[in-house]
Write an enzyme that holds these catalytic residues in place. Structure first.
Site, PDB file in Angstrom:
ATOM      1  N   CYS B  35     -23.448 -20.002  22.921  1.00  0.00           N
ATOM      2  CA  CYS B  35     -24.021 -18.966  22.082  1.00  0.00           C
ATOM      3  C   CYS B  35     -25.221 -19.464  21.290  1.00  0.00           C
ATOM      4  CB  CYS B  35     -22.989 -18.416  21.107  1.00  0.00           C
ATOM      5  SG  CYS B  35     -21.567 -17.751  21.921  1.00  0.00           S
ATOM      6  N   CYS B 106     -23.680 -16.512  11.435  1.00  0.00           N
ATOM      7  CA  CYS B 106     -24.113 -17.848  11.032  1.00  0.00           C
ATOM      8  C   CYS B 106     -23.352 -18.278   9.771  1.00  0.00           C
ATOM      9  CB  CYS B 106     -25.611 -17.886  10.761  1.00  0.00           C
ATOM     10  SG  CYS B 106     -26.609 -17.597  12.233  1.00  0.00           S
TER      11      CYS B 106
END
Ligand SMILES: Cc1ncc(COP(=O)(O)O)c(C=O)c1O
Ligand code: FES
Lengths: 404, 298
Positions: B35, B106
């Protein structure tokens, strides 16, 4: 020191040529008429469109000017071509395309797949090339249309579309090519080919955004996407975007004049840029078919770092480029083009595309060559896959996060 | 280009505590190279006080991944491990003056790295059950894995229900096609599964539930209501909201929505969603009402 921004993202979009802009301006003011009208206001605009059509025809080498259909963008041309082929040949239900097409084709095909159409996506090798035997084997009596891009927007790799069109015709299928990246950079002479339909987009060749063309070979069975007025001979209804079409005409005329320059001077700058970066930065490599690609494109994979971070630092240094990383698109996977070529994840996320235009200069390229190595080094310094001197031993083992 | 805050940019261009940390005694590696995000968090913990003396990170990732890592190390320095574990991903995002919805993961990665590093220091094994799907709803940062799970667990059949349970689809509505696809996929599975011959409709689920649930005592019932609401709170807190129970009066449950939940365009939908969950948990029909209506409703 000159630090004006450097634009190396011309495969995303280009600056309008000043001559294009000045040709367009009257069509926002005194030349505002509707080309369909009977009076002189409309008439003049009608003539201007005719002139623009002839210029597009010349650049594409089309046999007739009526084969040029103006649309609103490359995406519309792509959708129109594929949907037309399906509607016009209801007895055929297969689409052959490639795994590396632009989303304008791939997303439409995914949708059509859900509707029940059979989609064959041809794979590519690690240099981005098609296997022609695989292609021949996929063609059959149920193939409605083959759609293959002329040149890839990410790697610049060129497909043998003329040869592919011959093969498609032999199978009774239509052939469409998305030439959005190729027009203006590769010499095209459609009358000598078997290509039935071709898409181009104005904003990739120094014309404005929001105007495109579908080339439609005379005699190709066709069903319009937009029905309504008789504009474009009923093949694309809707009042013409006159100013942009005039701009596109000028841009095509210029592209024809600059074709040699693109393939010599621009190509030389691209090669200089690529060689300069490869010579200084360890663990990076150019992607795609480097011996058969667009003259303006260099796509370099920087291993062990992520592309968005590279772009942000480049941007801070006044350099505009683009990346195939997942993050720049908001998706989870890196570029489908890089994945189709089998580029490992550690490199695919760090692919960076530099795409030049005839406006770039040698001194700009030298500035980029100087700016890139420290940026790569800075990001590698904080990458868990990079040690003191180079990549950590067996990076996949040394750093094995808790979910993968 | 992402709409990054000044703070995100600043932490990206000048990351704090980046690089290998010598003498680290707690290390957490999370993320996925596939990813494009991977993070190693390194802690130097004082064994006597359990205080984090120093923190460092290495990140393979985009601008906001690097900024989130940098922010995390700044936030936790000087905290004890227990204090640090209370840091949520929203705290990390807040510290950076917010992250775009596509980039919230994140900050989630930062929080997971912290849990992993603390587990590593304590000699425990940290197991992550986090799975991430493609982002479906940009308005509320909800991904496909979460929607699919909620649809399956609660037998949802409409976009409105999905919005009540997850918020996805409750904003600009441009993600409705994606949500409908998930609904269709799950319902298709349910139809072809040999055990489930018919697709359960919400009505039949609600009707069947009370019969199945054993009768609760008053005390058990209150506990159950509390537990259910408690389980929902983290979701609201993620969006800077909260909820508290004010009174339980027969089938009427009065609550206060707090913080960002008040006046949010989702207020009614939020109440509705929580009500549905309570109905399921209790196996009886209840009404969730704002505390302002206390004494007014029948
Ligand atoms: C290969 C290719 N096809 C289609 C398009 C879409 O063109 P437009 O932006 O005009 O819709 C692009 C541009 O992004 C492209 O590169
Ligand atoms: S994207 Fe889901 S509601 Fe806006």
């Amino acid at each position: 020191m000159n630090d004006a921004p450097i634009y190396l993202d011309n495969n995303a979009t280009t600056a309008c040529d000043p001559a294009v802009v000045s040709a367009m301006l009257p069509f926002f003011t005194e030349q505002f008429g509707n080309p369909s009208s009977m009076h002189s206001f409309g008439n003049k605009v009608g003539f201007a469109l005719k002139e623009a059509r002839a210029k597009v025809q010349a650049l594409l080498g089309a046999e007739h000017d009526s084969e040029i259909v103006f649309t609103s963008c490359g995406t519309e041309s792509d959708s129109t071509a594929i949907l037309s082929a399906l509607k016009a040949q209801p007895e055929r239900n297969q689409i052959i395309t490639t795994a590396v097409e632009h989303p304008a084709i791939l997303t439409l095909c995914e949708y059509l797949e859900k509707e029940g159409y059979a989609i064959t996506r041809l794979g590519v090798d690690k240099r981005g090339r098609l296997d022609m035997d695989e292609y021949k084997a996929a063609l059959g009596p149920r193939t409605a249309i083959v759609s293959a891009m002329w040149a890839n927007n990410e790697s610049g790799t060129i497909f043998p579309v003329e040869q592919m069109a011959e093969l498609a015709h032999a199978a009774g299928a239509q052939f469409h090519t998305d030439a959005v990246q190729a027009v203006g950079k590769i010499a095209i002479d459609l009358k000598k080919t078997k290509i039935d339909m071709l898409s181009l987009s104005g904003h990739k060749l120094h014309a404005p955004k929001g105007v495109g063309v579908l080339y439609l070979r005379r005699g190709t069975r066709y069903r319009p996407l937009l029905r309504g007025g008789h504009q474009e001979r009923g093949r694309r209804a809707g009042t013409e975007n006159a100013a942009s079409i005039v701009g596109l005409g000028v841009a095509c005329e210029q592209a024809q004049q600059q074709m040699a320059f693109e393939n010599t001077a621009v190509k030389r700058l691209r090669d200089r840029l690529e060689a300069g970066i490869l010579a200084q930065v360890p663990r990076c490599f150019p992607t795609g078919d480097v011996t058969n690609r667009l003259p303006n494109t260099s796509n370099i994979a920087f291993e062990f770092i992520e592309g968005e971070a590279i772009l942000l630092l480049l941007n801070k240094a006044g350099i505009a480029a683009s990346s195939g990383s997942a993050c720049t698109s908001g998706s989870l996977e890196p570029s489908h083009v890089m994945r189709a070529m089998g580029i490992p994840y550690t490199a695919a996320h760090g692919t960076t595309r530099f795409s030049l235009s005839r406006y770039n200069t040698e001194s700009e390229i030298d500035r980029v060559i100087a700016a890139v190595p420290p940026i790569i080094a800075q990001l590698r310094k904080i990458s868990p896959y990079w040690g003191e001197k180079g990549p950590v031993e067996k990076p996949e083992d040394a750093f094995a996060p808790a979910y993968a | 280009m992402w709409d990054y805050s000044e703070k995100v940019r600043e932490h990206f261009f000048n990351p704090r505590n980046a690089g290998l940390l010598d003498g680290a005694n707690g290390v957490g590696d999370v993320g996925s190279i596939k990813c494009g995000d991977a993070l190693r968090l390194m802690l130097k913990v004082d064994p006597d006080s359990e205080k984090i003396v120093e923190a460092g990170f290495q990140t393979f990732g985009c601008g906001s991944a690097i900024a989130s890592s940098s922010a995390l190390t700044e936030i936790i320095k000087g905290k004890t491990l227990d204090e640090a574990l209370k840091v949520s991903n929203q705290d990390i995002a807040d510290y950076l003056d917010g992250l775009p919805p596509e980039k919230m993961h994140c900050s989630v990665m930062g929080r997971e790295a912290l849990q992993a590093a603390v587990a590593n220091y304590r000699g425990e094994v940290w197991k992550d059950d986090h799975e991430e799907g493609a982002l479906i709803c940009k308005c509320f940062a909800v991904d496909a894995v979460l929607i699919e799970e909620v649809v399956r667990v609660n037998s949802l059949t409409t976009v409105e229900q999905v919005a009540h349970f997850t918020k996805a689809g409750g904003g600009c509505a441009s993600c409705h096609e994606g949500i409908e696809e998930i609904l269709a996929k799950v319902s298709k599975e349910a139809c072809t599964a040999p055990t489930a011959a018919t697709k359960p409709t919400p009505a039949s689920v609600a009707a069947a539930a009370p019969a199945a649930a054993p009768k609760l005592t008053n005390f058990q019932r209150i506990r159950k209501i509390e537990e259910t609401v408690e389980a929902i709170r983290p979701m609201l807190q993620r969006d800077h909201g909260d909820i508290e129970i004010v009174e339980i009066d027969g089938k009427n449950i009065y609550v206060n929505l707090k913080g960002a939940c008040v006046g949010c365009m989702m207020e009614a939908a939020t109440l509705n969603g929580i009500q549905t969950k309570l109905v399921e948990a209790l196996g009886e029909f209840v009404r969730l009402l704002p505390a302002a209506m206390l004494g007014k409703a029948q």
